[in-house]
Write an enzyme that holds these catalytic residues in place. Sequence first.
Site, PDB file in Angstrom:
ATOM      1  N   HIS A 112       3.729   5.904   7.510  1.00 36.39           N
ATOM      2  CA  HIS A 112       2.439   5.592   6.868  1.00 36.39           C
ATOM      3  C   HIS A 112       2.418   4.106   6.529  1.00 36.39           C
ATOM      4  O   HIS A 112       3.066   3.671   5.586  1.00 36.39           O
ATOM      5  CB  HIS A 112       2.267   6.428   5.591  1.00 36.39           C
ATOM      6  CG  HIS A 112       0.965   6.204   4.885  1.00 36.39           C
ATOM      7  ND1 HIS A 112       0.188   7.240   4.408  1.00 36.39           N
ATOM      8  CD2 HIS A 112       0.299   5.069   4.553  1.00 36.39           C
ATOM      9  CE1 HIS A 112      -0.888   6.750   3.825  1.00 36.39           C
ATOM     10  NE2 HIS A 112      -0.841   5.427   3.901  1.00 36.39           N
ATOM     11  N   HIS A 128      -0.168   0.331   6.504  1.00 30.59           N
ATOM     12  CA  HIS A 128      -1.422  -0.389   6.731  1.00 30.59           C
ATOM     13  C   HIS A 128      -1.078  -1.727   7.358  1.00 30.59           C
ATOM     14  O   HIS A 128      -0.588  -2.630   6.672  1.00 30.59           O
ATOM     15  CB  HIS A 128      -2.175  -0.589   5.405  1.00 30.59           C
ATOM     16  CG  HIS A 128      -2.553   0.696   4.752  1.00 30.59           C
ATOM     17  ND1 HIS A 128      -3.785   1.292   4.940  1.00 30.59           N
ATOM     18  CD2 HIS A 128      -1.848   1.541   3.955  1.00 30.59           C
ATOM     19  CE1 HIS A 128      -3.826   2.436   4.268  1.00 30.59           C
ATOM     20  NE2 HIS A 128      -2.658   2.614   3.667  1.00 30.59           N
ATOM     21  N   LEU A 129      -1.312  -1.841   8.678  1.00 26.66           N
ATOM     22  CA  LEU A 129      -1.012  -3.103   9.362  1.00 26.66           C
ATOM     23  C   LEU A 129      -2.148  -4.105   9.204  1.00 26.66           C
ATOM     24  O   LEU A 129      -1.957  -5.294   9.398  1.00 26.66           O
ATOM     25  CB  LEU A 129      -0.750  -2.864  10.852  1.00 26.66           C
ATOM     26  CG  LEU A 129       0.489  -2.046  11.233  1.00 26.66           C
ATOM     27  CD1 LEU A 129       0.613  -1.955  12.751  1.00 26.66           C
ATOM     28  CD2 LEU A 129       1.764  -2.638  10.637  1.00 26.66           C
ATOM     29  N   ARG A 130      -3.361  -3.589   8.875  1.00 26.88           N
ATOM     30  CA  ARG A 130      -4.558  -4.426   8.729  1.00 26.88           C
ATOM     31  C   ARG A 130      -4.927  -5.093  10.052  1.00 26.88           C
ATOM     32  O   ARG A 130      -4.454  -4.719  11.112  1.00 26.88           O
ATOM     33  CB  ARG A 130      -4.380  -5.486   7.642  1.00 26.88           C
ATOM     34  CG  ARG A 130      -3.967  -4.938   6.278  1.00 26.88           C
ATOM     35  CD  ARG A 130      -5.108  -4.238   5.583  1.00 26.88           C
ATOM     36  NE  ARG A 130      -4.862  -4.141   4.158  1.00 26.88           N
ATOM     37  CZ  ARG A 130      -4.959  -3.017   3.454  1.00 26.88           C
ATOM     38  NH1 ARG A 130      -5.293  -1.884   4.032  1.00 26.88           N
ATOM     39  NH2 ARG A 130      -4.743  -3.015   2.161  1.00 26.88           N
ATOM     40  N   ASN A 161      -7.996   2.652   7.996  1.00 26.37           N
ATOM     41  CA  ASN A 161      -9.021   2.220   7.031  1.00 26.37           C
ATOM     42  C   ASN A 161      -9.288   0.718   7.109  1.00 26.37           C
ATOM     43  O   ASN A 161      -9.185  -0.016   6.133  1.00 26.37           O
ATOM     44  CB  ASN A 161      -8.647   2.640   5.590  1.00 26.37           C
ATOM     45  CG  ASN A 161      -7.360   1.994   5.103  1.00 26.37           C
ATOM     46  OD1 ASN A 161      -6.483   1.656   5.898  1.00 26.37           O
ATOM     47  ND2 ASN A 161      -7.243   1.822   3.801  1.00 26.37           N
ATOM     48  N   LYS A 215      -7.052  11.113   9.780  1.00 29.88           N
ATOM     49  CA  LYS A 215      -6.828  10.851   8.354  1.00 29.88           C
ATOM     50  C   LYS A 215      -8.058  11.207   7.540  1.00 29.88           C
ATOM     51  O   LYS A 215      -9.175  10.777   7.837  1.00 29.88           O
ATOM     52  CB  LYS A 215      -6.504   9.361   8.171  1.00 29.88           C
ATOM     53  CG  LYS A 215      -6.260   8.923   6.736  1.00 29.88           C
ATOM     54  CD  LYS A 215      -4.873   9.242   6.245  1.00 29.88           C
ATOM     55  CE  LYS A 215      -4.705   9.016   4.743  1.00 29.88           C
ATOM     56  NZ  LYS A 215      -4.330   7.643   4.371  1.00 29.88           N
ATOM     57  N   HIS A 234      -5.149  11.794   2.231  1.00 31.30           N
ATOM     58  CA  HIS A 234      -5.005  11.050   0.977  1.00 31.30           C
ATOM     59  C   HIS A 234      -5.381  12.063  -0.106  1.00 31.30           C
ATOM     60  O   HIS A 234      -6.555  12.376  -0.282  1.00 31.30           O
ATOM     61  CB  HIS A 234      -5.927   9.831   0.947  1.00 31.30           C
ATOM     62  CG  HIS A 234      -5.770   9.023  -0.302  1.00 31.30           C
ATOM     63  ND1 HIS A 234      -5.252   7.754  -0.333  1.00 31.30           N
ATOM     64  CD2 HIS A 234      -6.022   9.342  -1.604  1.00 31.30           C
ATOM     65  CE1 HIS A 234      -5.201   7.318  -1.581  1.00 31.30           C
ATOM     66  NE2 HIS A 234      -5.678   8.269  -2.383  1.00 31.30           N
ATOM     67  N   HIS A 255       1.830  10.041   0.645  1.00 30.75           N
ATOM     68  CA  HIS A 255       2.281   9.347  -0.579  1.00 30.75           C
ATOM     69  C   HIS A 255       2.165  10.205  -1.838  1.00 30.75           C
ATOM     70  O   HIS A 255       1.436   9.871  -2.773  1.00 30.75           O
ATOM     71  CB  HIS A 255       1.555   8.007  -0.758  1.00 30.75           C
ATOM     72  CG  HIS A 255       0.070   8.012  -0.445  1.00 30.75           C
ATOM     73  ND1 HIS A 255      -0.818   8.853  -1.058  1.00 30.75           N
ATOM     74  CD2 HIS A 255      -0.649   7.270   0.426  1.00 30.75           C
ATOM     75  CE1 HIS A 255      -2.021   8.618  -0.590  1.00 30.75           C
ATOM     76  NE2 HIS A 255      -1.946   7.667   0.316  1.00 30.75           N
ATOM     77  N   ASP A 282       3.390   3.277   2.882  1.00 30.84           N
ATOM     78  CA  ASP A 282       2.051   2.948   2.386  1.00 30.84           C
ATOM     79  C   ASP A 282       1.960   1.468   2.014  1.00 30.84           C
ATOM     80  O   ASP A 282       1.193   1.094   1.115  1.00 30.84           O
ATOM     81  CB  ASP A 282       1.644   3.836   1.200  1.00 30.84           C
ATOM     82  CG  ASP A 282       0.131   3.784   0.959  1.00 30.84           C
ATOM     83  OD1 ASP A 282      -0.597   3.397   1.883  1.00 30.84           O
ATOM     84  OD2 ASP A 282      -0.302   4.097  -0.166  1.00 30.84           O
ATOM     85  N   HIS A 315      -2.900  -7.089   0.194  1.00 28.51           N
ATOM     86  CA  HIS A 315      -4.176  -7.667  -0.254  1.00 28.51           C
ATOM     87  C   HIS A 315      -3.877  -9.114  -0.633  1.00 28.51           C
ATOM     88  O   HIS A 315      -2.771  -9.423  -1.089  1.00 28.51           O
ATOM     89  CB  HIS A 315      -4.715  -6.930  -1.483  1.00 28.51           C
ATOM     90  CG  HIS A 315      -5.173  -5.528  -1.203  1.00 28.51           C
ATOM     91  ND1 HIS A 315      -6.440  -5.227  -0.754  1.00 28.51           N
ATOM     92  CD2 HIS A 315      -4.527  -4.347  -1.310  1.00 28.51           C
ATOM     93  CE1 HIS A 315      -6.552  -3.913  -0.598  1.00 28.51           C
ATOM     94  NE2 HIS A 315      -5.404  -3.344  -0.916  1.00 28.51           N
ATOM     95  N   ALA A 357      -6.358  -1.880  -4.904  1.00 30.06           N
ATOM     96  CA  ALA A 357      -5.124  -1.077  -4.936  1.00 30.06           C
ATOM     97  C   ALA A 357      -4.287  -1.326  -3.690  1.00 30.06           C
ATOM     98  O   ALA A 357      -4.820  -1.388  -2.580  1.00 30.06           O
ATOM     99  CB  ALA A 357      -5.489   0.396  -5.030  1.00 30.06           C
TER     100      ALA A 357
HETATM  101  O1  DOR Z   1      -3.135   1.679  -2.945  1.00 24.26           O
HETATM  102  C1  DOR Z   1      -3.585   1.946  -1.844  1.00 24.26           C
HETATM  103  N1  DOR Z   1      -3.943   0.985  -0.968  1.00 24.26           N
HETATM  104  N2  DOR Z   1      -3.731   3.233  -1.511  1.00 24.26           N
HETATM  105  C2  DOR Z   1      -4.344   3.593  -0.378  1.00 24.26           C
HETATM  106  O2  DOR Z   1      -4.463   4.764  -0.149  1.00 24.26           O
HETATM  107  C3  DOR Z   1      -4.914   2.582   0.536  1.00 24.26           C
HETATM  108  C4  DOR Z   1      -4.253   1.304   0.380  1.00 24.26           C
HETATM  109  C5  DOR Z   1      -4.987   0.160   1.047  1.00 24.26           C
HETATM  110  O3  DOR Z   1      -5.457   0.339   2.179  1.00 24.26           O
HETATM  111  O4  DOR Z   1      -5.084  -0.910   0.449  1.00 24.26           O
HETATM  112 ZN    ZN Z   2      -2.155   4.388   2.769  1.00 23.01          ZN
END
Ligand code: DOR
Ligand code: ZN
Length: 350
Positions: free
Chosen positions: A12, A14-16, A40, A98, A135, A173, A246, A250, A262
């Site tokens: 799991h 997030h590569l963005r 996402n 997802k 999620h 998570h 996870d 940011h 988050a």
């Molecule tokens: O804290 C989080 N950030 N929880 C998530 O489920 C998504 C993630 C994000 O994409 O920033």
């Molecule tokens: Zn996630």
Amino acid sequence: MNLEIREPDDMHVHLRDGAVLALVLGHTAARFRRAVVMPNLDPPLVTVSQVLTYRERIRSLATGRLDFEPWMTLYLHAQTTVTEIEAAAREPSLIGAKLYPQGVTTQSGSGIHDPLTLLPVYEAMAERDFPLLVHGEDPDPATDPFDREARFIDRTLAPLCRRLPRLRIVFEHITTAGAADFVRSESSRMAATITAHHLLYDRRALFHGGLHPHLFCWPLPKTTGDREALVRAATGGEPCFFLGTDSAPHPQNRKESDCCPAGVYSAHAALELYAEIFEEAGCLGRLEAFASENGARFYHRPLNPGRLVLRKVPWQVPESYPVAADYTLVPLRAGETLAWSVAGREAVQP
Ligand code: DOR
Ligand code: ZN
């Protein structure tokens, strides 16, 4: 001291996209042979063709680690069709779909308001043995933020499990003792990812001496007892629990603003942190199952043939990583010294 394990997978991450993708990809691919990549983005990846285009972008940037394999996921939204699911299930690089309950986290605005309304889509997934990644947080704004996971189990996940006995589900998570027990009770078709940050920090850490924005994520870290239950689940050798960081970057200026998004960034040191947790629990010998075997087995994929060596050689995490003129990334444990380092992973011809 060295610890050699089978090459691990991050189930799991997030590569963005855009400027930060290359950095995150470098950190991830240096440690993991494969990774389950979250959909996402902005806008979210709701069609197979969008997912495959994104996968190509990832592959074109992974030139230093050509053996890195991104396993992709489709973002479920109110208009997802059975036809789209059929196409996704035919695509070997897509590993599941997802479910984001609407509004619960970053880029979940196109998620599902009432997750039980997607039954025909879940039925199509169950029929094709295409896993559902959830999620697991209740989207009702009236729900207390610390109760969202428990409420999701009661209101959504348990009814879903009763309606769809054959659907295979990854509860992403998890953060509570109750969630770990629920996964155990459904373990013939359910598994859970556990992050390093939820194993390391409880909610007291989030507020210790002031609010720590770089520890803020959804789902929130819970009580000390919950954290200890997660450590027992991760280190106990049960096949229904596996590694999923996870890791979710940011920009520093947004994390340190009056409305902090988050996400905890841990990809730069993910495996090193899990090693620290397993060592502390006296269970280093079980890291390999958690990091390199249980996830692949759940997804019915082959285990990696290569090996990875972790060394007990300390190193200092940078205070931040520069990404672009307007993007600096603050990693977990910024400026601190970690006990374990990754010596590198070696692909081995099967
Ligand atoms: O804290 C989080 N950030 N929880 C998530 O489920 C998504 C993630 C994000 O994409 O920033
Ligand atoms: Zn996630």
